[in-house]
Design a protein around this motif. Structure first.
Motif, PDB file in Angstrom:
ATOM      1  N   GLY A 288      -8.402   8.402   2.772  1.00  0.00           N
ATOM      2  CA  GLY A 288      -8.708   7.014   3.145  1.00  0.00           C
ATOM      3  C   GLY A 288      -9.608   6.328   2.124  1.00  0.00           C
ATOM      4  O   GLY A 288      -9.349   5.198   1.700  1.00  0.00           O
TER       5      GLY A 288
ATOM      6  N   GLU B 216      -9.977  -2.154  -1.947  1.00  0.00           N
ATOM      7  CA  GLU B 216     -10.623  -2.496  -0.691  1.00  0.00           C
ATOM      8  C   GLU B 216     -11.679  -1.458  -0.372  1.00  0.00           C
ATOM      9  O   GLU B 216     -11.728  -0.403  -0.958  1.00  0.00           O
ATOM     10  N   GLY B 217     -12.512  -1.793   0.597  1.00  0.00           N
ATOM     11  CA  GLY B 217     -13.475  -0.823   1.088  1.00  0.00           C
ATOM     12  C   GLY B 217     -14.742  -0.728   0.260  1.00  0.00           C
ATOM     13  O   GLY B 217     -15.532   0.170   0.445  1.00  0.00           O
TER      14      GLY B 217
ATOM     15  N   VAL C 105       0.812  -1.204   0.000  1.00  0.00           N
ATOM     16  CA  VAL C 105       0.000   0.000   0.000  1.00  0.00           C
ATOM     17  C   VAL C 105       0.857   1.270   0.000  1.00  0.00           C
ATOM     18  O   VAL C 105       0.390   2.336  -0.399  1.00  0.00           O
TER      19      VAL C 105
ATOM     20  N   GLY D  36     -18.832   1.087   1.624  1.00  0.00           N
ATOM     21  CA  GLY D  36     -18.540   1.697   0.342  1.00  0.00           C
ATOM     22  C   GLY D  36     -19.497   2.725  -0.226  1.00  0.00           C
ATOM     23  O   GLY D  36     -19.582   2.848  -1.434  1.00  0.00           O
TER      24      GLY D  36
ATOM     25  N   ASN E 265      -8.385   3.293  -0.417  1.00  0.00           N
ATOM     26  CA  ASN E 265      -9.111   2.025  -0.425  1.00  0.00           C
ATOM     27  C   ASN E 265      -9.628   1.689  -1.817  1.00  0.00           C
ATOM     28  O   ASN E 265      -9.585   0.544  -2.249  1.00  0.00           O
ATOM     29  N   ARG E 266     -10.097   2.698  -2.537  1.00  0.00           N
ATOM     30  CA  ARG E 266     -10.594   2.461  -3.891  1.00  0.00           C
ATOM     31  C   ARG E 266      -9.463   2.001  -4.804  1.00  0.00           C
ATOM     32  O   ARG E 266      -9.610   1.079  -5.583  1.00  0.00           O
TER      33      ARG E 266
END
Length: 128
Positions: free
Chosen positions: A45, A54-55, A10, A70, A49-50
């Motif tokens: 954040g 994730e998320g 990440v 989401g 995540n996008r």
């Protein structure tokens, strides 16, 4: 065999996103006196995540399940000012400077972590 990109994880994505955010914040600061300029920012954040996949929404197995997660869109948005300006400018210099400083420190932290990972890879390649 894992790709080098996977080893960086990440941190590489965070570094790129922090750089993009610094450019937006610098633009806000530069346009603090421009009439009708709207301050922009990134929801760090949500956007990170996008980008790393994730998320998102949780999977549901039944039509009666609630859709959770989401709901917030990543990317660039406009900052809501605390104190409105008479000329329509939404840049609050103190807020922008604080956000820029914090983002710069976090950028440096991501860069340091990436440098450590690269050093570790170099040592592994050399057999040290």
């Amino acid at each position: 065999m894992t790709a080098i990109r996977d080893h960086f994880g990440v941190h590489a994505s965070a570094l790129v996103l922090r750089n993009e955010r610094n450019e937006l914040l610098a633009s806000n600061i530069a346009n603090a006196a421009t009439p009708h300029f709207k301050a922009r920012d990134i929801d760090f954040g949500a956007e990170l995540n996008r980008r790393i996949g994730e998320g998102g929404n949780l999977a549901t197995s039944n039509s009666r399940h609630f859709n959770v997660g989401g709901t917030m869109q990543g990317g660039v948005g406009y900052r809501d000012p605390v104190n409105s300006s008479l000329d329509g400018n939404t840049v609050e210099l103190s807020v922008e400077q604080m956000e820029f400083s914090e983002n710069t420190v976090r950028y440096q932290a991501s860069l340091t972590l990436l440098n450590r990972k690269i050093s570790g890879l170099a040592q592994a390649i050399k057999g040290e």
